[in-house]
Design an enzyme around this catalytic site. Structure first.
Site, PDB file in Angstrom:
ATOM      1  N   LYS C  79      10.057   2.666   5.444  1.00 27.42           N
ATOM      2  CA  LYS C  79      10.694   2.991   4.163  1.00 27.42           C
ATOM      3  C   LYS C  79      11.577   4.213   4.324  1.00 27.42           C
ATOM      4  CE  LYS C  79       9.448   3.650  -0.750  1.00 27.42           C
ATOM      5  NZ  LYS C  79       8.330   3.718  -1.703  1.00 27.42           N
ATOM      6  N   SER C 154       8.482   0.774  -5.701  1.00 25.40           N
ATOM      7  CA  SER C 154       9.732   1.169  -5.096  1.00 25.40           C
ATOM      8  C   SER C 154       9.883   0.736  -3.638  1.00 25.40           C
ATOM      9  CB  SER C 154       9.849   2.689  -5.162  1.00 25.40           C
ATOM     10  OG  SER C 154       8.847   3.304  -4.361  1.00 25.40           O
ATOM     11  N   SER C 178       3.762   1.717  -5.821  1.00 26.89           N
ATOM     12  CA  SER C 178       4.981   1.355  -5.089  1.00 26.89           C
ATOM     13  C   SER C 178       4.774   0.588  -3.788  1.00 26.89           C
ATOM     14  CB  SER C 178       5.800   2.611  -4.797  1.00 26.89           C
ATOM     15  OG  SER C 178       6.501   2.998  -5.946  1.00 26.89           O
TER      16      SER C 178
END
Ligand code: MG
Ligand code: ZN
Lengths: 99, 498, 490
Positions: C79, C154, C178
């Site tokens: 990420k 996210s 997330s």
């Protein structure tokens, strides 16, 4: 019921250094009001004798020895700088101790 | 420095306004590394060379607390008679400034390490207690360089070397009522911080900085009046100048019936004036909240006791002990205990040469004189305590005369040789045998008939001049007591024979 | 089956038996990315050269007969809020568009020490603030199961990369769901570890007291293997806890004596019928495996969102103050004579997207003078009540089962203009963050429209083993993981 006026939004955006356009400011005021009204839900709860939680880990006294490690060096420190002057970071002129 | 606080009097000589002053003192701790990262704290390195992702506030990095910062803070808190918060927390103080890498400072607000302490200051009227409100640990910011220093007109420059240097903030109560008291407090505080070894208080390196708040009110009132805060005070002199300026400014306003505005003002060394910081309503909304990246610090009572027992003796108790144990006057004791190095030096000499008053006279008199002349500090005095003790022992045994000892001391300072070596080399050993002194005395009596006449006519004080001449004749080597004794004897003889 | 469609432990077997090489697996992954990521948008930055370089090095090591860690040679996506040294790390924000960290996040050091092969940085909501991966400066990520749908957020890019076989495993971060929410919506396994279990050093902070890095994987075994690789004490993170762990080894432990808690408050209005049905079916499967069911109550669940958004935005307002155009990142390009204050304001207004600004504003407000007690302190107290709820519930059960989200993936654009609506979609994932406990999301079915449904299992602090065992037992029994997105839609 919380009421946020555009003046409060101005105060807040000054505090966090964000400029808003008039339209953004209007929308912001509306949305913050909506969200904060929802937050008021917490007032239903009596928390008088409840300790606040700021950490969930059962840790205390995390310390390190006072021992030196190599620093980054100014070249690497400045590598991502948007503006620099010699070995310094460069910013618009600071006036009278405030900005 | 004149003490304006004491002089704020009206035409009839009566003081009109009571002055109330509190201080916030920031002392840079003398740790090897910064408070939350392993960068060094050395002063004067190349700009931004002493930085890492943590002290530059780069994304995703985290602080880890330096254990020595805690130990030093405990030491200072003990020395300042504070109470401890055994549960400590760190808080974030949020504000924007280019020298603050994260735009928040990790500090302690809600649960600082110590609170409610005090220290004594000594005034001509006696001892006064100044209370400490709290002591907390925090990180320093970097350094901004402005147009005046850089020659750049439209820009300022930032050096983060100092960002993250550990600071101890000591906040006093508004217990001071004159600039003189403030000066005493600053000195006392600096002495304690240096004595305990937690800070070296080098002003020129920004190692000790002050913020002062001051308010004036007509005597007899209880409402303190609007508080003016002054920032940017980086030396004792600056604090004194700024306070004096501010007292004059506020008095003038008050006399003219104007109101003093509650505000923060900046001292400008160049103009010698304070001016209001461009005031913004939100300037003081620091939005403190608990630092989530640091866990609580629980201070162990045992650690406090360990540090307490290892704590160096503080100036105040040292002063008391010197008066009592060495029989020194308070004045002499204060001079000697004014610095830890001087006090230690004195004690080492006094341990060998068991005449504490003589040692005191020589340390504060002759030796200090030479040090001043040579612009050197007791810390780098080339004469060791042992060497001085040897000289003073020779003096007290009568092996050398006082005037000779002064010459020897100077020689020791420059040559590094021992007292004995110099005495031998220069033939300065004391002449104390009567049969060696008598001829010199006789010679002086024979060649100074005028003075002898004066003596015989009853002017006994004339003997002083003759002693001086004998000493000069023997190049200071004759034992002055013996000289005086023989002189008196021979002069009395002369008087009787007339 | 292509190499990139396999799980890490399947590839491990092939690597260990010499039937393939890390280089080949890496090539298969990049081939898929080259073909399809244009439509998915899972990645912001690829590091192809570095990946092949490492893959070859790992292959050489293996050939030399060195003992290899379990995940050696496995391609992994990271990420883009996890710092990678000298590789652009943007947090999906314009303000960090060109930020090259001079340091490595601890988890990155750990995956490198495990001989894994990092292939790129994945898309996310800007600063991890969002539930849909629509707020990225670099564009939206599409759900591989239906390109018109959001992938969740996210960590939408990390979830989509694994779901679409553009990575074998990936790392995400979970502040309020997330990892789990996008895992649920993309039909993969997402684990949020206990707060303090995985170092946060190098994770760009959103809300420091809630953030935690965790694995997104094709199945539960991979999740355990990756957790083993990244967890452990780190001296650079003061909130890092030293708890020894070996989750992969404990996976197949029996769950027949386990008591599973079913919280009343998670099966209420707002929960889509299809989701509820799937979750209840899954509970039956677990019951069939011998687990006992126990009704539990988490009475303060309804207050979790308000609590979370106060705490998270307050911390964020402070964490994001450092992006000011001074030290790194975007700065407003000034005409001459710009004041410092204008530079700050314009830099931050232009550098941050609207959701980030909204949250900074909200957090600034709730911390400001006069409001701190009413909002921040109040929320911290309610946080204690929520933690107490879990403590009480775990007195009666070993783990708690609930839906991951009230709905399956929604349409791109559907909630973007209604922040409160968006916030409410995190209702079931937020409590675990507030309490700091571990939670995993695993696939438990599909909607009629063919969108994945996530099942969430929450556990006691530092007891990842129980939730992994339960998830593993269910996965083996139900086998949803063999169903993958329909490639024809691409
Ligand atoms: Mg301070
Ligand atoms: Zn540093």
């Amino acid at each position: 019921m919380t009421k946020i006026t555009p003046d409060v939004v101005d105060h807040v955006t000054k505090l966090c250094r964000i400029h808003l356009t008039n339209e953004e400011r209007k929308k912001f005021t509306e949305q913050l009001n909506q969200i904060l009204t929802y937050m008021d839900k917490l007032n239903e709860l009596n928390t008088e004798n409840v300790e606040p939680t700021s950490h969930v880990v059962p840790l205390e006294n995390v310390l390190r020895k006072d021992a030196l490690s190599p620093s980054l060096g100014s070249e690497k420190a400045l590598a991502n700088a948007p503006d620099k002057h010699g070995e310094y970071f460069k910013v618009p002129r600071i006036i009278n101790g405030t900005e | 420095m004149t003490d304006i606080g004491k002089n704020s009097k009206d035409a009839k000589g009566k003081r009109q306004y009571e002055i109330t002053i509190g201080l916030e003192v920031h002392a840079a701790l003398s740790t090897t590394t910064k408070i939350f990262c392993a960068c060094g704290t050395k002063f004067g390195e190349a700009p931004n060379s002493q930085t890492c992702p943590v002290c530059l506030g780069m994304p995703g990095v985290l602080p880890v607390l330096n254990e020595n910062v805690v130990k030093y803070a405990i030491r200072a808190a003990l020395a300042l008679n504070c109470k401890f918060n055994l549960l400590n927390k760190f808080d974030r103080k949020n504000y924007y400034y280019p020298d603050l890498p994260k735009n928040y400072q990790i500090s302690q607000d809600y649960l600082p390490i110590a609170h409610d302490g005090c220290l004594d200051i000594f005034l001509s009227s006696g001892k006064r207690k100044i209370r400490i409100n709290n002591i907390h640990m925090e990180e320093d910011a970097g350094k901004n360089l402005h147009a005046g220093d850089t020659g750049l007109l439209d820009a300022s420059l930032v050096d983060f070397n100092r960002a993250g240097v550990p600071l101890l903030e000591i906040v006093t109560y508004p217990d001071m009522h004159s600039v003189g008291e403030v000066e005493k407090l600053m000195t006392a505080l600096r002495d304690i911080l240096m004595y305990t070894g937690v800070a070296d208080c080098k002003m020129e390196e920004g190692g000790l900085r002050f913020e002062a708040n001051i308010s004036l009110m007509p005597f007899g009132q209880t409402d303190l009046g609007p508080r003016v805060e002054m920032k940017n005070l980086n030396s004792f002199k600056t604090v004194i100048k700024a306070l004096n300026y501010e007292i004059r400014r506020q008095e003038k306003s008050l006399r003219q019936g104007e109101k003093v505005t509650q505000e923060t003002r900046l001292w400008d060394d160049k103009s010698g004036e304070t001016s209001p910081m461009r005031s913004k309503e939100e300037a003081h909304d620091y939005r403190y909240f608990p630092e989530p990246d640091l866990v609580p610090l629980v201070i162990d009572e045992q650690l406090i006791e360990e540090i307490r027992s290892s704590l160096a003796e503080l100036p105040a108790s040292k002063l008391e002990r010197f008066c009592k144990d060495y029989g020194l006057s308070e004045y002499d004791a204060r001079v000697i205990t004014s610095s830890r190095a001087l006090a230690d030096f004195y004690e080492e000499v006094a341990a060998v040469c068991k005449e504490p008053k003589t040692v005191s006279n020589w340390v504060t008199g002759e030796l200090q004189g030479i040090l001043n002349e040579e612009k050197r500090d007791i810390g780098d005095c080339p004469i060791s305590p042992e060497q001085l003790a040897e000289l003073l022992s020779l003096l007290s045994k009568g092996a050398v005369s006082a005037p000779s000892a002064k010459i020897i001391l100077r020689d020791m300072f420059h040559s590094g040789k021992s007292a004995k070596a110099i005495i031998e080399e220069k033939g300065l050993s004391q002449i104390s045998d009567e049969k060696d002194i008598r001829p010199a005395v006789k010679h002086i009596i024979n060649t100074n008939t005028g003075i002898v006449d004066d003596y015989c006519k009853g002017k006994e004080k004339a003997i002083g001049a003759l002693i001086g001449k004998v000493m000069k004749e023997t190049r200071g080597r004759a034992d002055p007591t013996k000289v005086s004794q023989i002189l008196r004897e021979l002069l009395e003889e002369e008087k009787r024979s007339r | 089956m292509e190499l990139n469609e396999l799980t890490a432990h399947e590839i491990r077997n092939l690597l260990e038996s010499g039937k393939t090489s890390s280089e080949e697996v890496t090539r298969a992954v990049f081939a898929k990315i080259d073909r399809e990521d244009g439509q998915i948008g899972a990645y912001i930055t690829l590091c192809k050269e570095w990946a092949f370089d490492r893959a070859k090095t790992v292959d050489r090591k293996r050939k030399d007969g060195q003992a290899m860690p379990p995940l050696a040679g496995i391609p992994i996506a990271i990420k883009d809020n996890i710092c990678t040294r000298d590789i652009r790390t943007t947090c999906s924000s314009k303000i960090l568009e060109n930020f090259f960290p001079p340091y490595q996040a601890t988890v990155v050091e750990k995956i490198l020490a495990s001989d894994m092969v990092p292939i790129g940085k994945t898309n996310m909501d800007e600063f991890a603030m969002g539930s849909s991966t629509e707020t990225s400066f670099f564009g939206v990520t599409h759900n591989p199961w239906n390109l018109e749908m959001i992938p969740g957020g996210s960590s939408g890019g990390s979830a989509a990369s694994v779901a679409n076989d553009e990575a074998i495993v990936s790392l995400g971060s979970d502040t309020g769901g997330s990892i789990r929410q996008p895992a649920g919506m993309c039909g993969v396994v997402g684990l949020k570890p206990t707060y303090g279990k995985v170092s946060r050093f190098g994770l760009i902070a959103f809300a420091s007291s809630l953030d935690q890095i965790g694995p997104l994987t094709g199945d539960v075994e991979d999740s355990a293997l990756l957790l083993d690789a990244i967890c452990g004490h780190d001296a650079r993170d003061s909130t890092s806890v030293d708890v020894p762990a070996n989750h992969a080894k404990a996976l197949s432990g029996s769950i027949s004596k386990n008591i599973i808690g079913i919280p009343d408050e998670y099966f209420v209005g707002g929960l889509e019928t299809e989701v509820e049905t799937a979750v209840r079916e899954a509970i039956k499967v677990l019951e069939g495996l011998g687990a006992k069911l126990q009704r539990v109550s988490l009475p303060h669940t309804d207050y979790a969102i308000a609590t979370y958004y106060i705490i998270a935005t307050a911390e964020a307002s402070s964490n994001l103050a450092r992006y000011d155009g001074v030290k790194y990142g975007y700065r407003h390009k000034a005409e001459k004579g710009l004041s410092l204050s204008e530079m700050y304001g314009k830099t931050r207004s232009e550098g941050f997207g609207v959701e980030v600004k909204r949250r900074i504003g909200l957090g600034t407000y709730t911390l400001s003078a006069g409001y701190y007690d009413a909002y921040y302190l109040k929320a911290q107290r309610v946080r204690t009540l929520i933690r107490n709820d879990f403590e009480k519930a775990f007195g009666k059960c070993d783990c708690i089962i609930a839906p991951t989200s009230p709905t399956a993936a929604f349409r791109i654009g559907e909630k973007i203009d209604n922040p409160l609506q968006m916030y409410l979609s995190d209702i079931f994932t937020i409590p675990a963050n507030l309490a700091g406990i571990p939670a995993i999301s695993i696939p438990c079915g599909l909607t009629r429209d063919g969108l994945p449904i996530g099942l969430q299992i929450m556990g006691k602090a530092f007891d990842e083993t129980t939730i992994l065992q339960t998830a593993y037992a269910y996965e083996q029994a139900a086998d949803w993981r063999t169903i993958t997105p329909d490639g024809n839609k691409l």
